[in-house]
Write a protein that holds these residues in place. Structure first.
Motif, PDB file in Angstrom:
ATOM      1  N   ILE A 267       0.813  -1.213   0.000  1.00 29.37           N
ATOM      2  CA  ILE A 267       0.000   0.000   0.000  1.00 29.37           C
ATOM      3  C   ILE A 267       0.852   1.271   0.000  1.00 29.37           C
ATOM      4  CG2 ILE A 267      -2.042  -1.051   1.045  1.00 29.37           C
ATOM      5  CD1 ILE A 267      -1.082  -0.121   3.761  1.00 29.37           C
ATOM      6  N   ILE A 268       2.172   1.120   0.086  1.00 30.22           N
ATOM      7  CA  ILE A 268       3.066   2.293   0.066  1.00 30.22           C
ATOM      8  C   ILE A 268       3.662   2.410  -1.334  1.00 30.22           C
ATOM      9  CG2 ILE A 268       5.051   3.396   1.167  1.00 30.22           C
ATOM     10  CD1 ILE A 268       4.653   1.479   3.539  1.00 30.22           C
ATOM     11  N   TYR A 269       2.924   3.012  -2.244  1.00 29.57           N
ATOM     12  CA  TYR A 269       3.388   3.041  -3.629  1.00 29.57           C
ATOM     13  C   TYR A 269       3.191   4.394  -4.307  1.00 29.57           C
ATOM     14  CZ  TYR A 269      -1.599   2.344  -4.378  1.00 29.57           C
ATOM     15  OH  TYR A 269      -2.960   2.480  -4.344  1.00 29.57           O
ATOM     16  N   ASN A 270       2.237   5.187  -3.826  1.00 26.26           N
ATOM     17  CA  ASN A 270       1.914   6.455  -4.479  1.00 26.26           C
ATOM     18  C   ASN A 270       2.145   7.601  -3.502  1.00 26.26           C
ATOM     19  OD1 ASN A 270       0.829   8.663  -5.775  1.00 26.26           O
ATOM     20  ND2 ASN A 270      -1.031   7.619  -6.453  1.00 26.26           N
ATOM     21  N   PRO A 271       3.123   8.474  -3.763  1.00 24.50           N
ATOM     22  CA  PRO A 271       3.399   9.582  -2.834  1.00 24.50           C
ATOM     23  C   PRO A 271       2.186  10.459  -2.555  1.00 24.50           C
ATOM     24  CG  PRO A 271       5.125   9.409  -4.490  1.00 24.50           C
ATOM     25  CD  PRO A 271       4.029   8.485  -4.930  1.00 24.50           C
ATOM     26  N   GLU A 272       1.321  10.621  -3.553  1.00 19.52           N
ATOM     27  CA  GLU A 272       0.150  11.479  -3.380  1.00 19.52           C
ATOM     28  C   GLU A 272      -0.830  10.898  -2.358  1.00 19.52           C
ATOM     29  OE1 GLU A 272      -1.626  12.215  -7.142  1.00 19.52           O
ATOM     30  OE2 GLU A 272       0.136  13.234  -7.981  1.00 19.52           O
ATOM     31  N   CYS A 273      -0.824   9.572  -2.207  1.00 16.82           N
ATOM     32  CA  CYS A 273      -1.772   8.917  -1.293  1.00 16.82           C
ATOM     33  C   CYS A 273      -1.231   8.764   0.122  1.00 16.82           C
ATOM     34  CB  CYS A 273      -2.141   7.533  -1.829  1.00 16.82           C
ATOM     35  SG  CYS A 273      -2.970   7.538  -3.433  1.00 16.82           S
ATOM     36  N   ILE A 274       0.064   8.963   0.302  1.00 14.56           N
ATOM     37  CA  ILE A 274       0.690   8.673   1.597  1.00 14.56           C
ATOM     38  C   ILE A 274       0.115   9.497   2.754  1.00 14.56           C
ATOM     39  CG2 ILE A 274       2.866   8.973   2.868  1.00 14.56           C
ATOM     40  CD1 ILE A 274       4.262   7.620   0.518  1.00 14.56           C
ATOM     41  N   PRO A 275      -0.098  10.816   2.631  1.00 13.95           N
ATOM     42  CA  PRO A 275      -0.694  11.550   3.759  1.00 13.95           C
ATOM     43  C   PRO A 275      -2.049  10.991   4.196  1.00 13.95           C
ATOM     44  CG  PRO A 275       0.268  13.078   2.190  1.00 13.95           C
ATOM     45  CD  PRO A 275       0.295  11.730   1.537  1.00 13.95           C
ATOM     46  N   ASP A 276      -2.884  10.618   3.219  1.00 10.89           N
ATOM     47  CA  ASP A 276      -4.194  10.049   3.557  1.00 10.89           C
ATOM     48  C   ASP A 276      -4.035   8.669   4.187  1.00 10.89           C
ATOM     49  OD1 ASP A 276      -5.781  12.201   2.541  1.00 10.89           O
ATOM     50  OD2 ASP A 276      -5.378  11.487   0.514  1.00 10.89           O
ATOM     51  N   LEU A 277      -3.094   7.882   3.683  1.00 11.11           N
ATOM     52  CA  LEU A 277      -2.852   6.556   4.250  1.00 11.11           C
ATOM     53  C   LEU A 277      -2.392   6.662   5.704  1.00 11.11           C
ATOM     54  CD1 LEU A 277      -2.413   3.469   4.007  1.00 11.11           C
ATOM     55  CD2 LEU A 277      -0.127   3.969   3.104  1.00 11.11           C
ATOM     56  N   VAL A 278      -1.463   7.563   5.967  1.00 12.23           N
ATOM     57  CA  VAL A 278      -0.957   7.748   7.328  1.00 12.23           C
ATOM     58  C   VAL A 278      -2.066   8.226   8.258  1.00 12.23           C
ATOM     59  CG1 VAL A 278       0.604   9.134   8.755  1.00 12.23           C
ATOM     60  CG2 VAL A 278       1.436   8.095   6.636  1.00 12.23           C
ATOM     61  N   ARG A 279      -2.924   9.106   7.758  1.00 17.40           N
ATOM     62  CA  ARG A 279      -4.052   9.595   8.571  1.00 17.40           C
ATOM     63  C   ARG A 279      -4.968   8.430   8.952  1.00 17.40           C
ATOM     64  NH1 ARG A 279      -9.376  11.276   7.987  1.00 17.40           N
ATOM     65  NH2 ARG A 279      -9.355  10.574   5.819  1.00 17.40           N
ATOM     66  N   VAL A 280      -5.244   7.553   8.006  1.00 14.99           N
ATOM     67  CA  VAL A 280      -6.099   6.393   8.284  1.00 14.99           C
ATOM     68  C   VAL A 280      -5.478   5.517   9.365  1.00 14.99           C
ATOM     69  CG1 VAL A 280      -6.942   4.215   7.301  1.00 14.99           C
ATOM     70  CG2 VAL A 280      -7.239   6.348   6.025  1.00 14.99           C
ATOM     71  N   PHE A 281      -4.186   5.248   9.250  1.00  9.64           N
ATOM     72  CA  PHE A 281      -3.513   4.412  10.242  1.00  9.64           C
ATOM     73  C   PHE A 281      -3.483   5.093  11.609  1.00  9.64           C
ATOM     74  CE2 PHE A 281      -2.335   1.600   6.915  1.00  9.64           C
ATOM     75  CZ  PHE A 281      -1.901   0.420   7.517  1.00  9.64           C
ATOM     76  N   SER A 282      -3.256   6.396  11.611  1.00  7.63           N
ATOM     77  CA  SER A 282      -3.185   7.126  12.885  1.00  7.63           C
ATOM     78  C   SER A 282      -4.489   7.030  13.653  1.00  7.63           C
ATOM     79  CB  SER A 282      -2.848   8.597  12.621  1.00  7.63           C
ATOM     80  OG  SER A 282      -1.570   8.730  12.043  1.00  7.63           O
ATOM     81  N   ILE A 283      -5.605   7.137  12.949  1.00  8.93           N
ATOM     82  CA  ILE A 283      -6.915   7.067  13.606  1.00  8.93           C
ATOM     83  C   ILE A 283      -7.209   5.642  14.078  1.00  8.93           C
ATOM     84  CG2 ILE A 283      -9.404   7.360  13.279  1.00  8.93           C
ATOM     85  CD1 ILE A 283      -8.731   9.562  11.215  1.00  8.93           C
ATOM     86  N   LEU A 284      -6.930   4.661  13.230  1.00  8.24           N
ATOM     87  CA  LEU A 284      -7.211   3.270  13.584  1.00  8.24           C
ATOM     88  C   LEU A 284      -6.377   2.792  14.767  1.00  8.24           C
ATOM     89  CD1 LEU A 284      -7.455   1.687  10.010  1.00  8.24           C
ATOM     90  CD2 LEU A 284      -9.341   1.964  11.622  1.00  8.24           C
ATOM     91  N   LEU A 285      -5.181   3.362  14.920  1.00  8.75           N
ATOM     92  CA  LEU A 285      -4.281   2.934  15.998  1.00  8.75           C
ATOM     93  C   LEU A 285      -4.404   3.771  17.269  1.00  8.75           C
ATOM     94  CD1 LEU A 285      -1.046   2.234  13.894  1.00  8.75           C
ATOM     95  CD2 LEU A 285      -2.659   0.557  14.821  1.00  8.75           C
ATOM     96  N   ASP A 286      -5.249   4.780  17.245  1.00  7.16           N
ATOM     97  CA  ASP A 286      -5.388   5.684  18.382  1.00  7.16           C
ATOM     98  C   ASP A 286      -6.352   5.091  19.409  1.00  7.16           C
ATOM     99  OD1 ASP A 286      -5.459   7.734  20.171  1.00  7.16           O
ATOM    100  OD2 ASP A 286      -6.388   9.192  18.824  1.00  7.16           O
ATOM    101  N   ASN A 287      -5.802   4.428  20.384  1.00  9.36           N
ATOM    102  CA  ASN A 287      -6.625   3.781  21.411  1.00  9.36           C
ATOM    103  C   ASN A 287      -7.357   4.804  22.280  1.00  9.36           C
ATOM    104  OD1 ASN A 287      -7.593   1.419  22.578  1.00  9.36           O
ATOM    105  ND2 ASN A 287      -6.063   1.454  24.207  1.00  9.36           N
TER     106      ASN A 287
END
Length: 360
Positions: A267-287
């Motif tokens: 899933i780490i392949y498109n620089p344009e998508c990386i900020p959105d990808l990181v945001r998704v992970f940050s929310i999912l991992l925020d206990n």
């Protein structure tokens, strides 16, 4: 073929024939199949191996699979016949008869770019065991044969193979856990998660055609999706497919998932998508965002091939700014090769990353 006597030689030949059959069902490239066929014959494609190919490989094809995979089958037959004819071994009539059959039947519609692959994961302790009982999981997959025209989400990638190997090798990490995959593609990782007993499996993709193909694959593997039609099915409440566009996903939507483990492959392949990808992970991992429903902090595992170092470093930079810890745990994670027959699969190119939210 190195052996310790007739018994060892027979065990080695039996294992290579199994590999040959599984490689065919997985639609490995023709050069890989020829290599296995030659090894199984002790240096050439013997008449015994020729008969095995016809009876054990082609006989396993279902009608729908045969129709969609016949170009591949014809190509394999032609390569095997050419190799045999160039050697001192006699070619069996069944090879020519099988090729004639596929040359005369009609092919699938030109617009049909679908192929069917069976990925068989072997037991980690295959050596010394009966080869016929060595298969741990068989995943039937409907894939695209035309990924260069945009169907990348319907193709099978090395990272999803490796992540599935991780899951099957360490079931204790995923059993009885709620697992959420980002960018699920053909759904192979979800099939592996269901196999090891994850309590809930949520598969997501932002592409609607990939999502439809993923659902077809889950049904192909008898993982129930329609709760209304079969609420008592053991997978009815367990496996779910959701459309998830990273750039549009709301915080409330992601917080509602509350996964124990988040996963992603390639899933780490498109620089344009990386900020959105990181945001998704940050929310999912925020206990902390789960309110009073406290539990063990979620963790994430990403399997990736680093094709562009600049893109990967950009991901690390954005992740760091979002208080995400990214650690390469490939060397520390013992993952036996469960796909030894897939010689086109370069597992050494895949990295396993553990992602977690840094505590302030």
């Amino acid at each position: 073929m190195e052996t310790d006597g007739n018994g060892s030689m027979e065990e080695s030949r039996s294992k290579l024939l199994l590999y040959l059959k599984l490689a065919f069902l997985a639609m490995e490239p023709s050069n890989c199949l020829l290599s296995l066929a030659i090894e199984a014959g002790g240096g050439c494609i013997t008449q015994q191996v020729q008969n095995f190919i016809v009876k054990e490989c082609f006989a396993k094809n279902m009608k729908e699979t045969t129709m969609n995979n016949q170009a591949y089958i014809k190509g394999i037959l032609k390569k095997v016949i050419a190799n045999v004819e160039s050697s001192s071994v006699c070619a069996e009539d069944c090879l020519y008869e099988e090729l004639a059959h596929y040359l005369t039947i009609g092919g699938p519609p030109e617009e049909n770019n679908i192929i069917y692959r069976e990925i068989s994961f072997l037991s980690s302790d295959l050596d010394g065991k009966d080869c016929s009982n060595s298969v741990n999981l068989v995943a039937a997959l409907r894939c695209s044969s035309n990924m260069l025209e945009g169907d990348t989400g319907c193709s099978l990638w090395p990272s999803s193979l490796f992540l599935s190997e991780v899951i099957l090798s360490h079931p204790e990490m995923f059993s009885n856990k709620s697992c959420f995959e980002v960018g699920s593609g053909v759904g192979l990782v979800g099939i592996a998660l269901s196999h090891v007993g994850a309590s809930k499996v949520t598969l997501t993709d932002g592409d609607m055609s990939s999502l439809a193909n993923m659902k077809a694959n889950l049904e192909l593997n008898k993982l129930c999706l329609d709760v209304a039609s079969d609420p008592m099915h053991p997978c009815a409440q367990k496996v779910e497919c959701r459309h998830l566009a990273w750039e549009l996903a709301s915080k409330a939507e992601l917080q509602d998932q509350r996964p124990d483990i988040v996963l992603g492959a390639d899933i780490i392949y498109n620089p344009e998508c990386i900020p959105d990808l990181v945001r998704v992970f940050s929310i999912l991992l925020d206990n902390d965002s789960f309110g009073e429903d406290k539990r063990e902090a979620p963790s994430a595992y990403i399997a990736t091939v680093i094709r562009n170092l600049d893109t990967f470093n950009y991901f690390l930079t954005v992740a760091g700014k979002s208080m995400l810890s990214v650690v390469d745990v490939t060397a520390k994670t013992q993952v036996p090769n469960l796909l030894p027959y897939m010689r086109s699969y370069d597992r050494s190119s895949v990295h396993l990353l553990r992602v977690s939210l840094l505590s302030e």
